[in-house]
Design an enzyme around this catalytic site. Structure first.
Site, PDB file in Angstrom:
ATOM      1  N   ARG A  57     -27.204 -21.153 -28.787  1.00  0.00           N
ATOM      2  CA  ARG A  57     -26.309 -22.021 -28.426  1.00  0.00           C
ATOM      3  C   ARG A  57     -25.575 -21.463 -27.320  1.00  0.00           C
ATOM      4  NH1 ARG A  57     -24.817 -23.404 -33.880  1.00  0.00           N
ATOM      5  NH2 ARG A  57     -26.417 -24.840 -34.822  1.00  0.00           N
ATOM      6  N   ARG A  98     -36.710 -20.118 -35.933  1.00  0.00           N
ATOM      7  CA  ARG A  98     -35.885 -20.826 -37.069  1.00  0.00           C
ATOM      8  C   ARG A  98     -34.452 -20.717 -36.865  1.00  0.00           C
ATOM      9  NH1 ARG A  98     -37.471 -21.222 -42.317  1.00  0.00           N
ATOM     10  NH2 ARG A  98     -35.260 -20.421 -43.191  1.00  0.00           N
ATOM     11  N   ARG A 124     -42.951 -11.282 -49.604  1.00  0.00           N
ATOM     12  CA  ARG A 124     -41.725 -10.288 -49.497  1.00  0.00           C
ATOM     13  C   ARG A 124     -41.053 -10.691 -50.432  1.00  0.00           C
ATOM     14  NH1 ARG A 124     -41.445  -5.524 -47.143  1.00  0.00           N
ATOM     15  NH2 ARG A 124     -39.269  -5.621 -46.687  1.00  0.00           N
ATOM     16  N   GLU A 164     -28.515  -7.819 -50.919  1.00  0.00           N
ATOM     17  CA  GLU A 164     -30.043  -8.047 -51.115  1.00  0.00           C
ATOM     18  C   GLU A 164     -30.701  -7.029 -50.521  1.00  0.00           C
ATOM     19  OE1 GLU A 164     -30.876 -11.983 -49.261  1.00  0.00           O
ATOM     20  OE2 GLU A 164     -29.553 -12.957 -50.579  1.00  0.00           O
ATOM     21  N   ARG A 171     -28.121  -8.120 -46.589  1.00  0.00           N
ATOM     22  CA  ARG A 171     -26.962  -9.052 -46.574  1.00  0.00           C
ATOM     23  C   ARG A 171     -26.340  -8.887 -47.642  1.00  0.00           C
ATOM     24  NH1 ARG A 171     -30.128 -14.744 -45.606  1.00  0.00           N
ATOM     25  NH2 ARG A 171     -31.208 -14.914 -47.462  1.00  0.00           N
ATOM     26  N   TYR A 177     -43.180 -20.984 -45.477  1.00  0.00           N
ATOM     27  CA  TYR A 177     -41.886 -20.592 -45.332  1.00  0.00           C
ATOM     28  C   TYR A 177     -41.075 -21.784 -45.404  1.00  0.00           C
ATOM     29  CZ  TYR A 177     -38.078 -17.561 -43.695  1.00  0.00           C
ATOM     30  OH  TYR A 177     -37.037 -16.912 -43.449  1.00  0.00           O
ATOM     31  N   ASP A 203     -38.172 -24.561 -46.177  1.00  0.00           N
ATOM     32  CA  ASP A 203     -36.726 -24.998 -46.617  1.00  0.00           C
ATOM     33  C   ASP A 203     -36.628 -25.908 -47.741  1.00  0.00           C
ATOM     34  OD1 ASP A 203     -35.569 -23.035 -44.891  1.00  0.00           O
ATOM     35  OD2 ASP A 203     -35.527 -24.817 -43.260  1.00  0.00           O
TER      36      ASP A 203
HETATM   37  N1  UDP Z   1     -32.513 -12.916 -37.873  1.00  0.00           N
HETATM   38  C1  UDP Z   1     -32.184 -11.920 -37.478  1.00  0.00           C
HETATM   39  N2  UDP Z   1     -30.744 -11.382 -37.731  1.00  0.00           N
HETATM   40  C2  UDP Z   1     -29.899 -12.201 -38.256  1.00  0.00           C
HETATM   41  C3  UDP Z   1     -30.354 -13.294 -39.020  1.00  0.00           C
HETATM   42  C4  UDP Z   1     -31.693 -13.712 -38.943  1.00  0.00           C
HETATM   43  O1  UDP Z   1     -32.789 -11.186 -36.741  1.00  0.00           O
HETATM   44  O2  UDP Z   1     -28.791 -11.928 -38.472  1.00  0.00           O
HETATM   45  C5  UDP Z   1     -34.129 -13.374 -37.960  1.00  0.00           C
HETATM   46  C6  UDP Z   1     -34.772 -12.748 -38.840  1.00  0.00           C
HETATM   47  O3  UDP Z   1     -36.121 -12.270 -38.230  1.00  0.00           O
HETATM   48  C7  UDP Z   1     -34.898 -13.710 -40.112  1.00  0.00           C
HETATM   49  C8  UDP Z   1     -35.006 -14.800 -39.197  1.00  0.00           C
HETATM   50  O4  UDP Z   1     -34.314 -14.633 -38.330  1.00  0.00           O
HETATM   51  O5  UDP Z   1     -36.261 -13.368 -40.798  1.00  0.00           O
HETATM   52  C9  UDP Z   1     -34.955 -16.082 -39.958  1.00  0.00           C
HETATM   53  O6  UDP Z   1     -33.750 -16.225 -40.353  1.00  0.00           O
HETATM   54  P1  UDP Z   1     -33.202 -17.008 -41.684  1.00  0.00           P
HETATM   55  O7  UDP Z   1     -31.898 -16.942 -41.814  1.00  0.00           O
HETATM   56  O8  UDP Z   1     -33.743 -18.359 -41.492  1.00  0.00           O
HETATM   57  O9  UDP Z   1     -33.950 -16.420 -42.647  1.00  0.00           O
HETATM   58  P2  UDP Z   1     -33.671 -16.713 -44.402  1.00  0.00           P
HETATM   59  O10 UDP Z   1     -32.293 -17.481 -44.691  1.00  0.00           O
HETATM   60  O11 UDP Z   1     -34.914 -17.445 -44.722  1.00  0.00           O
HETATM   61  O12 UDP Z   1     -33.667 -15.484 -45.083  1.00  0.00           O
END
Ligand code: UDP
Length: 366
Positions: free
Chosen positions: A175, A171, A248, A299, A279, A346, A348
């Site tokens: 870059r 996901r 989760r 969170e 976060r 999962y 969006d």
């Molecule tokens: N992820 C990570 N470090 C970060 C942000 C995301 O390792 O700082 C990984 C983590 O495994 C996460 C996945 O990327 O489950 C997808 O992140 P996303 O931000 O898409 O998750 P969401 O916003 O749905 O919580």
């Protein structure tokens, strides 16, 4: 003839899109919502004049023009662009992984230098990555995996990265440009005035009952409508007859702080293993708020148990197989399951809307 054309269980985006389309087509809907408010997990609560994303931060992004036009026909979007920052033991890194991240990590300045380091660090992974750890290292190398992925992911999913499917990390963009925009999508923003404006528009003119748990009186509610559309958890609907799907969940610790600007950005990920939360969201930054105070939410990610809010489906093989059993059972019955929980995906927000739009196209032609 039954009283309603549609009984919609739940009042999130999936249900909202169906309710909106059906109402426009002259159909009648009854919406049953177990909480004391509508909106599902995009619902916001106003605290100190700030829209607080009560069930987790939601940033709208899509490349689907039909979806984007649809939501914009209901509410205007601001120019919010998600550019979260990772805090690893006090070191700040830009996300998603891009030249700003690489430059800070290794003191380099060009894409060629970054590529060289990553190529060297990922040499240990040969063949198709078998799990999230291998996938992550083969995308961004060992250093970024250790500092920015491992701890965060293990906190978020409560599992070792070797036991997680690789698609979760796919996901995230990688870059070789100095671009901190988290998403690759063409369109992005937050509804001006908050998500409740969008929700209210979707359910305008629709009969809604809040504080109603459909499952407590399933037969009664089902008898009222020609078609039931259920957007809650599919395993709960079937009383967990094949077993429980895993989710989760997130516990939010929300605080009002007597300062104007706490962290300078809406999202800071704490990517070390020791910080107990994953976060901190500072809600005002989603809407460029200038209020005197600020509201933050920490969170904490944990396994789901009955009675908690299921947020993220755990789409590993075991759970996916169990979900298929429920979905097969549903095929023979006159009920539609939709949305993140109903489809155990999962998703969006834009994908939920797209899925509901597609479902409506089928229903309309029935
Ligand atoms: N992820 C990570 N470090 C970060 C942000 C995301 O390792 O700082 C990984 C983590 O495994 C996460 C996945 O990327 O489950 C997808 O992140 P996303 O931000 O898409 O998750 P969401 O916003 O749905 O919580």
């Amino acid at each position: 003839m039954k009283k309603y054309d549609y009984i919609l269980v739940g009042s999130g985006l999936y249900s909202g899109v169906i309710a909106y389309m059906a109402t426009k087509a002259g159909k009648t809907c009854l919406v049953l919502e177990k909480r004391n408010h509508i909106g599902g997990n995009v619902y916001c609560e106003s605290i100190e004049g700030i829209n607080v994303h009560k069930y987790g931060a939601h940033i709208f992004h899509t490349s689907n023009k039909e979806v984007w036009n649809f939501v914009n026909s209901l509410v205007e979007f601001n120019r919010y662009t998600n550019s979260p920052v990772a805090n690893y033991k006090g070191e700040m890194y830009n996300l998603p992984f891009n030249m700003n991240t690489f430059s800070k990590m290794w003191g380099i300045s060009t894409p060629a230098e970054a590529k060289e380091i990553i190529d060297r660090q990922k040499a240990s992974i040969t063949g198709e990555p078998k799990n999230l750890e291998e996938q992550a290292i083969s995308l961004v190398g060992q250093d970024i995996y250790e500092k920015l992925i491992k701890g965060y992911t293990e906190k978020q999913w409560g599992r070792d990265c070797k036991e997680l499917p690789s698609f979760i990390i796919k996901r995230l963009p990688v870059r070789y440009t100095y671009d901190n925009n988290y998403f690759n999508d063409l369109y992005q923003g937050i509804p001006i005035g908050g998500y409740n404006v969008l929700i209210d528009k979707l359910f305008e003119g629709v009969e809604i009952k809040t504080n109603v748990d459909f499952l407590e009186d399933k037969e009664h509610w089902m008898s009222l409508g020609e078609q039931v559309i259920y957007t809650g958890a599919i395993d709960a609907y079937y009383d967990y007859c094949y077993g429980k799907l895993e989710y989760r969940t997130v516990r939010f610790e929300t605080e009002v702080l007597d300062e104007q600007n706490h962290q300078g950005v809406a999202v800071v990920n704490y990517t070390d293993r020791e910080t107990p939360y994953t976060r901190i969201i500072e809600h005002k930054h989603f809407e460029y708020g200038t209020q005197e105070k600020t509201v933050i939410s920490k969170e904490y990610s944990t396994d789901w148990e009955e009675g908690m809010e299921p947020y993220y489906p755990v789409n590993d093989e075991k759970n996916q197989a169990l979900y298929e059993k429920y979905a097969t059972k549903a095929k023979d019955e006159n009920i539609i399951f939709g949305g993140r929980l109903g489809e155990y995906k999962y998703y969006d927000m834009d994908k939920v809307i797209e899925s509901a739009m597609n479902m409506w196209k089928q229903l309309e032609n029935k």
